[in-house]
Design an enzyme around this catalytic site. Sequence first.
Site, PDB file in Angstrom:
ATOM      1  N   ALA A 261       0.822  -1.206   0.000  1.00 23.95           N
ATOM      2  CA  ALA A 261       0.000   0.000   0.000  1.00 23.95           C
ATOM      3  C   ALA A 261       0.858   1.259   0.000  1.00 23.95           C
ATOM      4  CB  ALA A 261      -0.904  -0.023   1.213  1.00 23.95           C
ATOM      5  N   GLU A 265       4.030   2.602  -6.421  1.00 23.14           N
ATOM      6  CA  GLU A 265       4.462   2.024  -7.700  1.00 23.14           C
ATOM      7  C   GLU A 265       3.809   2.694  -8.885  1.00 23.14           C
ATOM      8  OE1 GLU A 265       3.274  -2.072  -7.620  1.00 23.14           O
ATOM      9  OE2 GLU A 265       5.304  -2.515  -8.283  1.00 23.14           O
ATOM     10  N   ASP A 307       8.250  35.239 -32.649  1.00 19.52           N
ATOM     11  CA  ASP A 307       8.360  36.063 -33.847  1.00 19.52           C
ATOM     12  C   ASP A 307       7.135  36.957 -33.909  1.00 19.52           C
ATOM     13  OD1 ASP A 307       6.548  34.133 -34.436  1.00 19.52           O
ATOM     14  OD2 ASP A 307       7.635  33.259 -36.111  1.00 19.52           O
ATOM     15  N   ASP A 609      14.734  27.420 -38.818  1.00 18.70           N
ATOM     16  CA  ASP A 609      14.454  27.600 -37.394  1.00 18.70           C
ATOM     17  C   ASP A 609      14.666  26.315 -36.602  1.00 18.70           C
ATOM     18  OD1 ASP A 609      13.784  30.288 -37.392  1.00 18.70           O
ATOM     19  OD2 ASP A 609      11.725  29.901 -38.004  1.00 18.70           O
ATOM     20  N   ASN A 699      -5.966   1.785   0.161  1.00 17.95           N
ATOM     21  CA  ASN A 699      -4.935   2.441  -0.651  1.00 17.95           C
ATOM     22  C   ASN A 699      -5.061   2.166  -2.131  1.00 17.95           C
ATOM     23  OD1 ASN A 699      -4.210   3.122   1.830  1.00 17.95           O
ATOM     24  ND2 ASN A 699      -2.050   2.625   1.605  1.00 17.95           N
ATOM     25  N   THR A 702      -9.879   3.094  -2.682  1.00 23.50           N
ATOM     26  CA  THR A 702     -10.533   4.384  -2.389  1.00 23.50           C
ATOM     27  C   THR A 702      -9.595   5.572  -2.607  1.00 23.50           C
ATOM     28  OG1 THR A 702     -10.047   4.293  -0.038  1.00 23.50           O
ATOM     29  CG2 THR A 702     -12.124   3.305  -0.747  1.00 23.50           C
ATOM     30  N   ASP A 703      -8.319   5.447  -2.224  1.00 22.38           N
ATOM     31  CA  ASP A 703      -7.394   6.570  -2.423  1.00 22.38           C
ATOM     32  C   ASP A 703      -7.045   6.759  -3.881  1.00 22.38           C
ATOM     33  OD1 ASP A 703      -7.373   7.066   0.159  1.00 22.38           O
ATOM     34  OD2 ASP A 703      -5.294   6.462   0.552  1.00 22.38           O
TER      35      ASP A 703
HETATM   36  P1  ATP Z   1       8.901  37.306 -38.340  1.00 25.55           P
HETATM   37  O1  ATP Z   1      10.307  36.816 -38.184  1.00 25.55           O
HETATM   38  O2  ATP Z   1       8.408  38.051 -37.180  1.00 25.55           O
HETATM   39  O3  ATP Z   1       7.945  36.278 -38.837  1.00 25.55           O
HETATM   40  P2  ATP Z   1       9.106  38.413 -40.967  1.00 25.55           P
HETATM   41  O4  ATP Z   1       8.067  37.597 -41.604  1.00 25.55           O
HETATM   42  O5  ATP Z   1       9.156  39.852 -41.335  1.00 25.55           O
HETATM   43  O6  ATP Z   1       9.004  38.442 -39.427  1.00 25.55           O
HETATM   44  P3  ATP Z   1      11.067  37.124 -42.549  1.00 25.55           P
HETATM   45  O7  ATP Z   1      10.093  36.172 -43.129  1.00 25.55           O
HETATM   46  O8  ATP Z   1      12.426  36.692 -42.191  1.00 25.55           O
HETATM   47  O9  ATP Z   1      10.501  37.755 -41.230  1.00 25.55           O
HETATM   48  O10 ATP Z   1      11.130  38.346 -43.555  1.00 25.55           O
HETATM   49  C1  ATP Z   1      12.122  39.331 -43.431  1.00 25.55           C
HETATM   50  C2  ATP Z   1      11.846  40.474 -44.370  1.00 25.55           C
HETATM   51  O11 ATP Z   1      11.944  40.012 -45.723  1.00 25.55           O
HETATM   52  C3  ATP Z   1      10.464  41.075 -44.271  1.00 25.55           C
HETATM   53  O12 ATP Z   1      10.399  42.075 -43.301  1.00 25.55           O
HETATM   54  C4  ATP Z   1      10.240  41.624 -45.651  1.00 25.55           C
HETATM   55  O13 ATP Z   1      10.800  42.908 -45.793  1.00 25.55           O
HETATM   56  C5  ATP Z   1      11.002  40.664 -46.541  1.00 25.55           C
HETATM   57  N1  ATP Z   1      10.102  39.665 -47.121  1.00 25.55           N
HETATM   58  C6  ATP Z   1       9.232  38.872 -46.478  1.00 25.55           C
HETATM   59  N2  ATP Z   1       8.595  38.040 -47.310  1.00 25.55           N
HETATM   60  C7  ATP Z   1       9.102  38.302 -48.542  1.00 25.55           C
HETATM   61  C8  ATP Z   1       8.884  37.760 -49.846  1.00 25.55           C
HETATM   62  N3  ATP Z   1       8.025  36.784 -50.077  1.00 25.55           N
HETATM   63  N4  ATP Z   1       9.581  38.277 -50.860  1.00 25.55           N
HETATM   64  C9  ATP Z   1      10.471  39.262 -50.671  1.00 25.55           C
HETATM   65  N5  ATP Z   1      10.733  39.804 -49.480  1.00 25.55           N
HETATM   66  C10 ATP Z   1      10.058  39.351 -48.411  1.00 25.55           C
END
Ligand code: ATP
Length: 867
Positions: A261, A265, A307, A609, A699, A702-703
């Site tokens: 009891a 475990e 972000d 990322d 044990n 009920t517990d």
């Molecule tokens: P977060 O990191 O907060 O998501 P974000 O989307 O602005 O922000 P990124 O995706 O790294 O970050 O974009 C960086 C920059 O690149 C943007 O601020 C923009 O000026 C430019 N950008 C974003 N998307 C495009 C795209 N499809 N083509 C060209 N330039 C872009």
Amino acid sequence: MTQTASLSEQTTGLTGAEVAAQRAIHGWNELPRPKRVSPLVLFLRQFTGVFILILFIAAGIALALGDAIDTIAILLVVLLNGILGFVQEWRAENAIEALRNMLSPNARALRDGREQHIQARELVPGDLVILDAGDRVPADLRLTSDVQLLVDESVLTGESLPVDKTASDEDPRLFMGTSVVAGRAEGIVQAIGAKTEFGQIARMTGSVRERPTPLQIQLGKLSRQLGLGAVGIALVIVVIGVLTGREPVEMFMTGLSLAVALVPEGLPAVVTITLALGASAMARQKALARRLKAIETLGAASVICTDKTGTLTENKMTAATIWMPGKTYSVTGTGYDPAGHIARDGLRVRAEDDTALAALLETAITCNHARLFHSPDGWTMIGEPTEAALVTLAYKGWAPIPDPQDTVLEIPFSSARKRMSLIARSGDETVMHVKGAPEEILGACSAVISEAGPVPLDTSTRRAAEEAFERLAAEGLRVIAIARKPAAAAEDTPDEDGLVLLGLVGLIDPPRPEVRAAIRGARQAGVRVIMITGDSPVTARAIAGQLGLDVGQCVTGPELEHKTDAELTAILADGVLFARTTPEHKFRIVQALQAQQQVVAMTGDGVNDAPALKQADIGVSMGIRGTDVAKDASDIVLLDDNFATIVRAIAEGRRQFDNVRKFVGYLLSSNAGEVVAITANLFLGGPLIFLATQILWMNLITDGVTAIALGLEKSEPGQMQRPPRRMGMPIVGRGGLMVIAAFGLYTGSASLFVFYTFLPQGEAVARTAAFTAMVVFEKMSVFAFRSLDQPCLRIGWFSNPYLLLALVAMLGAQVAAVFWPPLQILLQTAPLGAAHLGWIVALALPLVAVPEFVKYLGLFQPAPARR
Ligand code: ATP
């Protein structure tokens, strides 16, 4: 690496009928699932613990001694306990299975002439699949076209470096399970499910087991320690009993029952169950835990690195303004509905009326992959919101729609490059169209568009452009610069300099309405929020201001690169915002925070990322806009991409951890009471206060049920008003031990009192009264453990209906144990009268009233180990 083939083979994709026909032949694109544990195995597993086996032996001994009743009683209790364990584990398994299903991946396919998001399992051979950086390849494909494609094939080959792939390769195949690191591609599905290369390997390797979480490890340790203690205590009790002249067999059974009891475990299993059910609760809140570890770690999170775009903001972009040297255009309309217009000085303008505007719109829509669709629910888009906003803008200006066949070459966008370039034929010319972050593009421009065509970009115009950028960004707009230049028809590695600036476009991306309150909530809970964005510092600061986020200084990615680790540590001491970062910066920031003993939750959505997500204590990826690679690297997927969900998940994590502490404390206090009663009674020299079967009943039945219900306790009012717990904080701290001891002393002494008060009426009655008293005491103690520091008056007596249900059921079971003849025989009880019950109730009342009172006065702080 160029776009090597157009979609000549298949321009509309499969039709619905073709898909159905293929599916009839090939089935679904699924890998055979690892087999689930069968219910029978799960049930039988409940009877495999060492102590349960010892109980079986004890039942055998009882039988050998001719004590059939004890044998049946022991076996019944073990069976009931097994059924309870089975039901719980089965629920947990189902909860985890349901979560797994929610994580099923998506794919982008061209069907019936339309690009569609479908579930990857719906793909059939012949489907045309479109892939972007970060996508996991959903089936075995034959490449038909590609743009700077790099594929990570490490899952199949073990090769960690990404490989180039082009449609002109000898074997232009992409394999299921590999992932696109950079570029874009299109391919035709050749094999699905188990027929893919990955399917063959997956069949060989089988399933992967989840590693135990820190809490499970900690509890495993605790239960081992307690187990040893319990065996020690049981031995001492047996020895004292025998020395004081008691029946050895009787003492053996008592000692054994007590040991069984007392040994918790089941604790690690209960934790798994609590975490699994917690994961379901979190999924209902739109946070999907990919690993159970995440739930308990979330409760300790002290920093959220988030972000901006899409997490703090809506990611529903709308172009609001266009700047060109000497003129500004305003844009009306919302969302992706092209029902708006572009105006200059209050007058509508279209591409055909304004050559400079026409050039900007042409580049904006050509250097673009987004598509708009009109559906009965209104206008929707497929692709990047930034790009879709530019397509919508071009529609509003009545710009011609480009033909994708004119594309010659593309250098894709990446968050490191912050720009995208695309070379396309435009009439007789070939043009490089570029769009991107203004800092990047302005630096690469040497000319600017004017009414009379391109003119050199002088210092004052450059200054004017920079000022316009600052002004728009300060309003919280995301600013995209648009530029172009004539290009040679076939360039292998074109340079992206010497551009002609066409203008700047300011995009609105409104903050999510619920985020402001969530940031405030995080602050109250002692959780810091740090914005790390790829957007410009000015835009980021403006959005932070709108959201009430404390920002002392703003550090950009390039600035960060020049900082030493010590400087970074100093920067992180105060409110800070990181802008124009690349994913590598995120990794460094996580490490710096972790070096300060912070527990870091980090969001990410892009392919790059993944390292930061893995490094973070809790990697958070985005369910909607996140790439498969980011999702795979994360611990939690936000189904709604929303920052507020992270804060809700932290609250849920804290609730789970608190509940584990509550039921561990509760179970231990119950056991402590029994140990006190049995040991003290041995010294007093009276007859046995509890029989072996009664101890098991208390044990294991009920517990156990009550503790599980305690694990479902709702969150407490003050839960998000206190700082996060320290990782590794003991589950039962010193304060907790004192509370357990206090309860044990009281319930132990009170049941002894009951026993000796009624002993003159006979052993059976006295023992039944003490046994019932203990059960009632243990049930009543549960109210004190419902909250760590709040009285039930504040959290609500009825707020956990499961607990009330469990209490009623268990008290009902005890009534049956005392008054129902079959149980009377098994547990050797005698019926009780009003006098007995009166004493029991009277002695039970303080167990509810005193903790309530103490907590009400705020004298009870059992959690001293918090930061
Ligand atoms: P977060 O990191 O907060 O998501 P974000 O989307 O602005 O922000 P990124 O995706 O790294 O970050 O974009 C960086 C920059 O690149 C943007 O601020 C923009 O000026 C430019 N950008 C974003 N998307 C495009 C795209 N499809 N083509 C060209 N330039 C872009």
